[in-house]
Design a protein around this motif. Structure first.
Motif, short mmCIF file in Angstrom:
data_model
loop_
_atom_site.label_atom_id
_atom_site.label_comp_id
_atom_site.label_asym_id
_atom_site.label_seq_id
_atom_site.Cartn_x
_atom_site.Cartn_y
_atom_site.Cartn_z
N GLY A 88 0.82 -1.24 0.08
CA GLY A 88 -0.04 0.25 0.22
C GLY A 88 0.70 1.37 0.03
N PRO A 89 0.23 2.34 -0.16
CA PRO A 89 1.11 3.68 -0.17
C PRO A 89 2.03 4.04 0.74
N PHE A 90 1.41 3.63 2.07
CA PHE A 90 1.96 4.04 3.31
C PHE A 90 3.30 2.95 3.60
N GLU A 91 2.73 1.84 3.04
CA GLU A 91 3.88 0.55 3.37
C GLU A 91 5.05 0.76 2.29
N THR A 92 4.58 1.53 1.14
CA THR A 92 5.37 1.86 -0.01
C THR A 92 6.65 2.82 0.78
N TRP A 93 6.02 4.10 1.40
CA TRP A 93 6.65 5.00 1.81
C TRP A 93 7.68 4.19 2.83
N ASP A 94 7.20 3.47 3.90
CA ASP A 94 8.44 2.79 4.62
C ASP A 94 9.42 1.86 3.98
N THR A 95 8.84 1.33 2.84
CA THR A 95 9.76 0.45 2.06
C THR A 95 10.89 1.21 1.46
N ILE A 96 10.68 2.42 0.75
CA ILE A 96 11.75 3.12 0.08
C ILE A 96 12.46 3.96 1.20
N GLY A 97 12.11 3.94 2.44
CA GLY A 97 12.77 4.85 3.58
C GLY A 97 12.01 6.26 3.58
N LEU A 98 11.24 6.26 4.62
CA LEU A 98 10.35 7.45 4.85
C LEU A 98 11.21 8.77 4.95
N ARG A 99 12.25 8.86 5.57
CA ARG A 99 12.84 9.93 6.05
C ARG A 99 13.73 10.51 4.91
N GLU A 100 14.37 9.54 4.14
CA GLU A 100 15.26 9.94 2.94
C GLU A 100 14.26 10.45 1.85
N SER A 101 13.26 9.76 1.45
CA SER A 101 12.25 10.04 0.55
C SER A 101 11.65 11.51 0.87
N VAL A 102 11.26 11.54 1.94
CA VAL A 102 10.72 13.04 2.50
C VAL A 102 11.73 14.09 2.11
N GLU A 103 12.77 14.02 2.63
CA GLU A 103 14.16 14.81 2.18
C GLU A 103 14.15 15.08 0.68
N ARG A 104 13.98 14.22 -0.11
CA ARG A 104 14.35 14.19 -1.44
C ARG A 104 13.15 15.17 -2.06
N MET A 105 12.16 14.53 -1.47
CA MET A 105 10.66 15.47 -2.17
C MET A 105 10.74 16.87 -1.80
N GLN A 106 11.28 17.18 -0.57
CA GLN A 106 11.34 18.53 -0.08
C GLN A 106 12.50 19.26 -0.95
N GLU A 107 13.66 18.72 -1.54
CA GLU A 107 14.69 19.03 -2.16
C GLU A 107 14.17 19.46 -3.64
N GLU A 108 13.15 18.72 -4.15
CA GLU A 108 12.58 18.71 -5.26
C GLU A 108 11.34 19.75 -5.34
N GLY A 109 11.25 20.47 -4.18
CA GLY A 109 10.30 21.64 -4.04
C GLY A 109 8.96 21.09 -3.89
N GLU A 110 8.58 19.93 -3.42
CA GLU A 110 7.28 19.42 -3.00
C GLU A 110 6.86 19.55 -1.68
N THR A 111 5.40 19.88 -1.53
CA THR A 111 4.96 20.01 -0.04
C THR A 111 4.28 18.89 0.38
#
Length: 799
Positions: free
Chosen positions: A403-426
């Motif tokens: 599922g979406p939140f399981e996916t987020w955990d799988t790819i690494g929540l902290r690292e992926s959120v940092e990447r999203m913010q670096e790319e200008g996402e809210t």
């Protein structure tokens, strides 16, 4: 008043309505299916001299829908007997019958005014306390019942099935502000325990949970494809199993669903949302042109893909969205896809694929995954109360493995959120708050309990008490014993469980050894044994590759030993002092059936595809399968009926020679693989629990191992009759010389040899005949060709 559902009615007999009626019938609920009465006669009706007042004409639409259930593929019915539970009628003459039903399900056209008229009529005829639901996929549930009586409103809610209802697990239940909480809880429990569904409570918002997020994800994928210059085939090559999604990936899924349906669902959200979200749900022009062209997908013969037949078979072409012409299908092959393919399991594949920044395939997957994760987080609380409901809806409704939140955990929540913010996402504030508080995941597991993040804290996820999860159980209790092929686990309450985990759960010496150990251990310390697992399939048979290798190396002594060991294992299962219950699901083929047949009882999942399929690779069952199916059919004969050995032998001969596989557990019963001692679990998630309960019931009833039995056989006369049938097929061009050779061996086993009809032989005699036939056939070059072909191509060879 205690709520029950013994009879139901479905209003609307289209694909969805008839599918729901079929599913109700499959689980044993008598159902009335009503549709509108026709306003015009067909030419055929005119020829017969019928009028619009004739009952056959007035019920025609529902009757034709019921008839069509028999021809649909995949079949919506688990047995043709299910159709006997569906009564047809029309909504002009038969509404008073609603007074006799406990549940009315509306599945008419998606138009609020029409639905309100139908419900006003239902309110006149329903009995007080009966449950009324709508299968709408997008219209406000609240608005539909606004003008109905208080008792109607109290018992009214949405029940959104996914198509096809027999196969797709999700049932979204949508209460209104008037729905009685007890009615809501009843429907959730009923949906899970009686209908066998994965039930998720959704809020009354556009397209509810799964279609809202699923459609958003599909449209984002289309837009990223156009933006990045990817082709349809390239997208599908990386958005399927490689990221834990179904094989149909993105565009093949749209072809299966139908472009008209997809556009309708997308428009439904588009009309009800604003801003950036509205832009995503604005269907691209080229898809609208496809609809204008009638290229709707599978139902019209072409869509994003087109299959063309040529001299060397069929070729599939992909649509170029710019030119709207079909081209050779392409696949994305990059360093990231190759790395992902080497990883085991969807989660590891996904992580490997997403983390290869700058790779063309990796960038595509990240660009379509990122907005879906953010969107899911934004909608939490709006479309569902918690992240668990969203994850489950996507897994059960769209076939996502993660599922979406399981996916987020799988790819690494902290690292992926940092990447999203670096790319200008809210990123939604509540997700940032979770990370700020020192947490790194939406889910965590402690002592076998699963916890999920919700409103600033972790809450324990509750599971139905009938759901046994082997992974969580092993994390807490460990295993009694394990080898490469299987593990013995304590299931609790004095019952042990044997879990297969070899490649494809194929049976080799490792599993045989563990079964034998398990039966000894259970004999000493447990009340009984469940043989089951939670893999993709229960068991696809014996290890074909290993057997072929031994045969090609002329290691027939080794093969003889393996077959003897398999037969001994099957007899140990049969004559175990403590009850052994097998829990087959999905494919239980060849050796999978041979493990199940000798058990004290079989507890099958509804989707159990069971058969002795060895004939397809040039063999006959060698582990006692022929003998056990023959014995099971003999025991299935009603008392007082004259024993017709020839009929039973011919029936078993035909099933084995045709490699007949059931298309459901209900059909497995009709095929003789299940009998009155065996049962079917409606919900596959409850299979191991039900099997365990069966062990406990047998143990408490003072289970005794069966006494060794003599088998009556048809002898030489029966052998000749069976062989004649096979030769007739050869003369008709339906069987090859090698088919006849295999059939001859099978007939010899079933007949018990060149002996007199009615002779009683020991089980071991038939086992020896099976083993000798198996070994002689595996030595044949043509059988080895068939085995090789099956291993390489995954389908039988006719030689």
């Amino acid at each position: 008043m205690k709520q029950t559902i013994k009879r139901a009615a479905v209003l609307g007999s289209g694909v969805m309505g008839s599918g729901i009626a079929a599913h109700l019938a499959n689980v044993g609920i008598p159902t009335i299916m009503l549709d509108i009465a026709p306003k015009e006669l067909t030419k055929d009706e005119e020829k017969k001299g019928l009028t619009l007042e004739d009952r056959a004409v007035r019920n025609r639409i529902a009757a034709q829908s019921k008839k069509a259930l028999r021809k649909q593929n995949p079949s919506p019915i688990t047995s043709t007997k299910s159709l006997d539970l569906i009564e047809v009628g029309n909504m002009d003459d038969d509404m008073e019958k609603l007074g006799d039903v406990d549940w009315v399900i509306e599945v008419v056209v998606e138009n609020l005014d029409i639905k309100k008229k139908v419900f006003a009529n239902v309110d006149k005829y329903r009995k007080e306390g009966s449950i009324i639901t709508s299968n709408t996929s997008g219209i406000s549930v609240e608005d539909m019942a606004a003008d109905c009586s208080k008792d109607f409103q109290k018992h009214f809610l949405g029940t959104h099935f996914f198509n096809p209802p027999r196969y797709l697990k999700l049932l979204e239940v949508i209460p209104t502000k008037h729905t009685d909480p007890e009615v809501l809880e009843f429907m959730k429990t009923f949906g899970e325990n009686v209908l066998g569904k994965g039930v998720v409570e959704a809020k009354d918002t556009p397209n509810f949970i799964a279609n809202r997020i699923g459609t958003y994800g599909l449209l984002v994928t289309v837009q990223e494809m156009l933006k990045g210059g990817y082709s349809v085939g390239e997208v599908d090559s990386v958005t399927g199993p490689m990221i834990g999604r179904p094989k149909s990936a993105t565009f093949r899924t749209l072809d299966v669903v139908g472009l008209d349906t997809f556009i309708h669902v997308a428009k439904n959200v588009y009309d009800q949302v604003e801003g950036a979200e509205k832009e995503v749900f604005d269907v691209p022009d080229f898809i609208l042109k496809m609809q204008d062209n009638g290229w709707l997908g599978a139902k019209s013969g072409q869509g994003f893909f087109l299959k063309k037949k040529g001299k060397d078979g069929s070729t599939i072409y992909e649509l170029n969205p710019e030119t709207l012409e079909y081209e050779d299908r392409k696949k994305l092959k990059t360093a990231a896809t190759e790395t992902a393919k080497q990883e085991k399991g969807s989660r590891r594949k996904l992580k490997a694929l997403v983390s290869a920044k700058g790779d063309r395939a990796s960038d595509l997957v990240w660009s379509i995954m990122k907005p879906v994760l953010i969107y899911s987080a934004e909608l939490t609380g709006e479309i569902a109360d918690d992240i668990v409901s969203i994850d489950q809806a996507m897994k059960w409704g769209f076939g996502w493995e993660i599922g979406p939140f399981e996916t987020w955990d799988t790819i690494g929540l902290r690292e992926s959120v940092e990447r999203m913010q670096e790319e200008g996402e809210t990123v939604p504030e509540w997700v940032l708050e979770l990370l700020k508080n020192g947490n790194d995941s939406f889910y965590k597991t402690e002592n076998g309990n699963v916890y999920y993040y919700d409103n600033g804290e972790y809450k324990q996820q509750n599971f139905n008490e009938k759901e046994i999860n082997l992974k969580r159980l092993k994390d807490v209790k460990g295993v009694i014993k394990r080898n490469t092929g299987a593990s013995l686990i304590d299931l609790g309450d004095g019952v042990a469980g044997l879990e297969f985990h070899s490649q494809s759960n194929a049976i080799g010496l490792d599993i045989i050894q563990m079964v034998n150990f398990a039966i000894e251990e259970v004999g000493r310390n447990y009340k009984g044994l469940v043989i089951g697992n939670q893999g993709k399939n229960f068991c696809v048979g014996a290890n074909l590759g290993m057997m072929l290798m031994e045969a090609q190396d002329d290691n027939f002594f080794e093969l003889d030993m393996v077959v003897r060991q398999f037969q001994k294992m099957a007899m140990n299962i049969k004559y175990s002092e403590k009850p052994v219950v097998t829990a087959p699901f999905n494919m239980a083929l060849g050796g999978g059936a041979e493990v199940s047949l000798p058990a004290a009882s079989i507890q099958a999942s509804p989707e159990t595809y069971m058969g002795l399929v060895e004939f397809g690779v040039g063999l006959i069952p060698g582990g006692g399968g022929t003998k056990e199916l023959y014995l099971k059919e003999l025991r299935n004969l009603p008392e007082g009926v004259d024993l017709d050995l020839t009929k039973v032998a011919n029936d078993v001969f035909e099933k084995v020679a045709m490699a007949k596989v059931s298309t459901s557990a209900a059909e497995a019963r009709e095929n003789g693989f299940l009998n009155s001692n065996d049962a079917i679990s409606v919900n596959p998630d409850h299979l191991l629990h039900d099997a365990k309960e069966k062990v406990l019931a047998l143990a408490s009833a003072g289970y005794q191992a069966p006494k060794r039995e003599k088998i009556p056989v048809v002898g030489e006369a029966g052998y000749a009759a069976m062989l004649l049938g096979a030769k007739t097929l050869r003369f008709g061009g339906y069987a090859s010389d090698h088919d006849v050779k295999i059939a001859e061996k099978l007939a010899y086993v079933l007949s018990g040899g060149r002996i007199k009809e009615g002779t009683l032989i020991d089980e071991q005699v038939m086992l020896d005949l099976e083993r000798e036939a198996f070994l002689s056939l595996i030595a044949e070059p043509k059988t080895q060709q068939r085995m090789q072909h099956m291993l390489l191509k995954g389908k039988p060879l006719r030689n």
